[in-house]
Design a protein around this motif. Structure first.
Motif, PDB file in Angstrom:
ATOM      1  N   CYS A  86      36.488  50.782  27.883  1.00  0.00           N
ATOM      2  CA  CYS A  86      35.910  49.781  27.915  1.00  0.00           C
ATOM      3  C   CYS A  86      34.736  49.990  28.940  1.00  0.00           C
ATOM      4  O   CYS A  86      34.679  50.449  29.912  1.00  0.00           O
ATOM      5  N   ARG A  87      33.450  49.451  28.097  1.00  0.00           N
ATOM      6  CA  ARG A  87      32.219  49.804  29.040  1.00  0.00           C
ATOM      7  C   ARG A  87      32.013  48.870  30.123  1.00  0.00           C
ATOM      8  O   ARG A  87      31.282  49.319  30.856  1.00  0.00           O
ATOM      9  N   CYS A  88      32.703  47.839  30.186  1.00  0.00           N
ATOM     10  CA  CYS A  88      32.815  46.958  31.301  1.00  0.00           C
ATOM     11  C   CYS A  88      33.495  47.120  32.404  1.00  0.00           C
ATOM     12  O   CYS A  88      33.804  46.835  33.495  1.00  0.00           O
ATOM     13  N   ALA A  89      34.337  48.174  32.209  1.00  0.00           N
ATOM     14  CA  ALA A  89      35.295  48.784  33.117  1.00  0.00           C
ATOM     15  C   ALA A  89      36.297  47.840  33.551  1.00  0.00           C
ATOM     16  O   ALA A  89      36.662  47.771  34.585  1.00  0.00           O
ATOM     17  N   ALA A  90      36.728  47.074  32.672  1.00  0.00           N
ATOM     18  CA  ALA A  90      37.917  46.105  32.943  1.00  0.00           C
ATOM     19  C   ALA A  90      39.270  46.349  32.852  1.00  0.00           C
ATOM     20  O   ALA A  90      40.091  45.689  32.650  1.00  0.00           O
ATOM     21  N   TYR A  91      39.318  47.673  33.229  1.00  0.00           N
ATOM     22  CA  TYR A  91      40.711  48.176  33.146  1.00  0.00           C
ATOM     23  C   TYR A  91      41.917  47.606  33.815  1.00  0.00           C
ATOM     24  O   TYR A  91      43.009  47.596  33.508  1.00  0.00           O
ATOM     25  N   MET A  92      41.470  47.442  35.119  1.00  0.00           N
ATOM     26  CA  MET A  92      42.507  46.969  36.083  1.00  0.00           C
ATOM     27  C   MET A  92      43.210  45.498  35.460  1.00  0.00           C
ATOM     28  O   MET A  92      44.391  45.206  35.398  1.00  0.00           O
ATOM     29  N   ARG A  93      42.257  44.546  34.984  1.00  0.00           N
ATOM     30  CA  ARG A  93      42.573  43.483  34.412  1.00  0.00           C
ATOM     31  C   ARG A  93      43.416  43.597  33.013  1.00  0.00           C
ATOM     32  O   ARG A  93      44.232  43.084  32.672  1.00  0.00           O
ATOM     33  N   ILE A  94      42.844  44.611  32.353  1.00  0.00           N
ATOM     34  CA  ILE A  94      43.596  45.028  30.913  1.00  0.00           C
ATOM     35  C   ILE A  94      45.149  45.408  31.346  1.00  0.00           C
ATOM     36  O   ILE A  94      45.922  45.150  30.624  1.00  0.00           O
ATOM     37  N   ILE A  95      45.071  46.326  32.337  1.00  0.00           N
ATOM     38  CA  ILE A  95      46.587  46.801  32.672  1.00  0.00           C
ATOM     39  C   ILE A  95      47.589  45.524  33.038  1.00  0.00           C
ATOM     40  O   ILE A  95      48.525  45.480  32.864  1.00  0.00           O
ATOM     41  N   ASN A  96      46.902  44.713  34.202  1.00  0.00           N
ATOM     42  CA  ASN A  96      47.381  43.405  34.448  1.00  0.00           C
ATOM     43  C   ASN A  96      47.950  42.690  33.263  1.00  0.00           C
ATOM     44  O   ASN A  96      48.950  42.176  33.178  1.00  0.00           O
ATOM     45  N   PRO A 147      56.915  48.664  30.066  1.00  0.00           N
ATOM     46  CA  PRO A 147      56.127  49.670  30.552  1.00  0.00           C
ATOM     47  C   PRO A 147      55.490  49.930  32.087  1.00  0.00           C
ATOM     48  O   PRO A 147      55.534  48.803  32.443  1.00  0.00           O
ATOM     49  N   THR A 148      55.731  51.260  32.836  1.00  0.00           N
ATOM     50  CA  THR A 148      54.945  51.064  34.044  1.00  0.00           C
ATOM     51  C   THR A 148      53.430  51.100  33.747  1.00  0.00           C
ATOM     52  O   THR A 148      53.040  51.341  32.783  1.00  0.00           O
ATOM     53  N   ARG A 149      52.945  50.758  35.105  1.00  0.00           N
ATOM     54  CA  ARG A 149      51.488  50.802  35.020  1.00  0.00           C
ATOM     55  C   ARG A 149      50.838  52.239  34.538  1.00  0.00           C
ATOM     56  O   ARG A 149      49.819  52.403  33.806  1.00  0.00           O
ATOM     57  N   GLU A 150      51.437  53.433  34.839  1.00  0.00           N
ATOM     58  CA  GLU A 150      51.210  54.761  34.445  1.00  0.00           C
ATOM     59  C   GLU A 150      51.369  54.701  32.675  1.00  0.00           C
ATOM     60  O   GLU A 150      50.424  55.261  32.226  1.00  0.00           O
ATOM     61  N   GLU A 151      52.384  54.029  32.252  1.00  0.00           N
ATOM     62  CA  GLU A 151      52.732  54.235  30.873  1.00  0.00           C
ATOM     63  C   GLU A 151      51.647  53.441  30.307  1.00  0.00           C
ATOM     64  O   GLU A 151      51.194  53.731  29.003  1.00  0.00           O
ATOM     65  N   ILE A 152      51.196  52.310  30.943  1.00  0.00           N
ATOM     66  CA  ILE A 152      50.191  51.334  30.044  1.00  0.00           C
ATOM     67  C   ILE A 152      48.824  52.084  29.969  1.00  0.00           C
ATOM     68  O   ILE A 152      48.203  52.178  28.959  1.00  0.00           O
TER      69      ILE A 152
END
Ligand code: FES
Ligand code: FES
Length: 152
Positions: A133-143, A119-124
């Motif tokens: 995620c209340r901690c906003a760990a979104y970038m690391r989750i996508i990574n 998947p692309t990052r957009e698809e993820i």
């Protein structure tokens, strides 16, 4: 109360419950599978995500009676030694902060990668958009999902 049989992580389990009980509470309270978390209770946050026949569902709003003919997989059932490729990628990316949302994120990610191995990052982002995620760990989750797509 009704005696119901459910298949969880490959094992048949018999529970004596009100059939309208959300399967989340059966997993946590009756079977001791506390890896699946309670967040909102309203199918909004995704922290209770499990799989029913391989499809992600929100355990907080799914009555246990709706699960009796299918196969449930929880975070505990993904692998025997926490070595599912997605779990390994999560460690490599150091994705969690507090960790509360993470089992739901992982279950959603596993479902994505089953249907889309690259998947692309957009698809993820799009596929995991219902997992908050209340901690906003979104970038690391996508990574982490990107890493998992390379080792799956
Ligand atoms: S606890 Fe189920 S979606 Fe939030
Ligand atoms: S890591 Fe804390 S809520 Fe997601």
């Amino acid at each position: 109360m009704t005696e119901l049989s459910i298949n969880v992580n490959g094992q048949s389990q018999v529970v004596n419950v009100d059939p309208t009980t959300p399967v989340l509470w059966v997993l946590r309270e009756h079977l001791g599978l506390t890896g699946t978390k309670y967040g909102c209770g309203k199918a909004i946050c995704g922290s209770c995500t499990i799989h029913l026949n391989g499809t992600p569902i929100r355990a907080c709003i799914t009555p246990v009676a709706a699960c009796t003919s299918g196969k449930i997989t929880t975070i505990e059932g993904l692998s025997e030694n926490n070595n599912h490729p997605v779990q390994k990628a999560w460690v490599e990316a150091q994705a969690p902060q507090c960790g509360y949302c993470q089992s739901g994120q992982i279950m959603q990610a596993v479902s994505l990668l089953k249907n889309n191995t690259n998947p692309t990052r957009e698809e993820i982002k799009s596929y995991l958009s219902g997992n908050l995620c209340r901690c906003a760990a979104y970038m690391r989750i996508i990574n982490a999902v990107e890493i998992a797509s390379k080792i799956s």
